[in-house]
Design an enzyme around this catalytic site. Structure first.
Site, PDB file in Angstrom:
ATOM      1  CG  HIS A  72     -25.025 -34.640   4.662  1.00 18.16           C
ATOM      2  ND1 HIS A  72     -24.189 -35.273   5.545  1.00 18.16           N
ATOM      3  CD2 HIS A  72     -24.497 -34.857   3.435  1.00 18.16           C
ATOM      4  CE1 HIS A  72     -23.199 -35.850   4.896  1.00 18.16           C
ATOM      5  NE2 HIS A  72     -23.360 -35.606   3.599  1.00 18.16           N
ATOM      6  CD  GLU A  74     -27.801 -35.032   9.351  1.00 23.57           C
ATOM      7  OE1 GLU A  74     -27.970 -35.025   8.107  1.00 23.57           O
ATOM      8  OE2 GLU A  74     -27.075 -35.857   9.914  1.00 23.57           O
TER       9      GLU A  74
END
Length: 171
Positions: A72, A74
Site C-alpha cells: 500500500h 502508506e
C-alpha cells in the site's frame, strides 16, 4: 474559550495559514502519486511522508505490480522513510489520499508517525475514523494526530473514475 477571530494574535492566524498551505502542497504530491498508480492499473492511492519539512518517503499503491498485499502507498512511503533515516522510528507527517486501512494504520503507529493527514474517507476499510480510530486509541503506546479532508474531492474523484472505468456498463 478562545477570543473571537478578530482579536486573536496575528501569529496564530499565520501559523494556521502556513499549516494549510503545507497540507495542500504535500497532499498535491500525494495526489500525483495516486494518479500515477491509477495509470499503472493500481488503485489510485498515493502517500508522501514529510520529516523536518523535507520528503522522507513517497509511495503509491503497487499491490498488483509486485504481487504483495502489503504494498500500500502508506507502507511504501513509511519503508522508504525508515530506510532513509536508518531508524524504524520515522516520526513526521504522512499525507495520504485515502484514509488508511487497519494494516497501514497499525504500521504508522509502530513507525511513530506524529501526524496523518488524509484526503477521502474510506467507509469500507478506513481505520482512522470510518470503521475505527486506531491512530488515536488511548490504549496504544503511541498515537498520531489526525487531520482529514485535505483535497478530499480530488482524491475521491480519482478513485471514483478509476472504479467506474473498470465496471462493465458504467461508462
Amino acid at each position: 474559550m478562545s477570543p473571537p477571530p478578530e482579536t486573536r494574535p496575528r501569529r496564530h492566524l499565520l501559523g494556521e495559514e502556513a499549516r494549510q498551505e503545507h497540507d495542500l502542497r504535500w497532499m498535491s504530491l500525494a495526489l500525483a502519486e495516486a494518479a500515477a498508480a491509477g495509470a499503472e492499473g493500481e488503485v489510485p492511492v498515493g502517500a508522501v511522508l514529510v520529516v523536518g519539512g523535507e520528503v522522507a518517503g513517497v509511495g503509491r499503491n503497487a499491490t498488483r505490480a509486485v504481487a504483495d498485499p502489503s504494498a500500500h502507498a502508506e507502507l511504501l512511503a513509511l519503508r522508504a522513510a525508515a530506510a532513509k533515516a536508518g531508524d524504524w522510528r520515522v516520526g513526521g507527517t504522512l499525507y495520504v489520499t485515502l484514509e488508511p486501512c487497519a494494516m497501514c494504520a497499525g504500521a504508522l503507529v509502530l513507525g511513530r508517525v506524529r501526524c496523518v493527514v488524509f484526503g477521502a474517507r474510506d467507509p469500507k476499510a478506513g481505520m482512522v475514523v470510518s470503521l475505527g480510530g486506531l491512530l488515536t486509541d488511548p490504549r496504544l503506546n503511541h498515537r498520531c494526530a489526525v487531520r482529514e479532508g485535505v483535497l478530499a474531492e480530488e482524491a475521491s474523484a480519482l478513485l471514483s473514475r478509476f472504479f467506474r472505468e473498470r465496471r462493465p456498463g458504467s461508462r
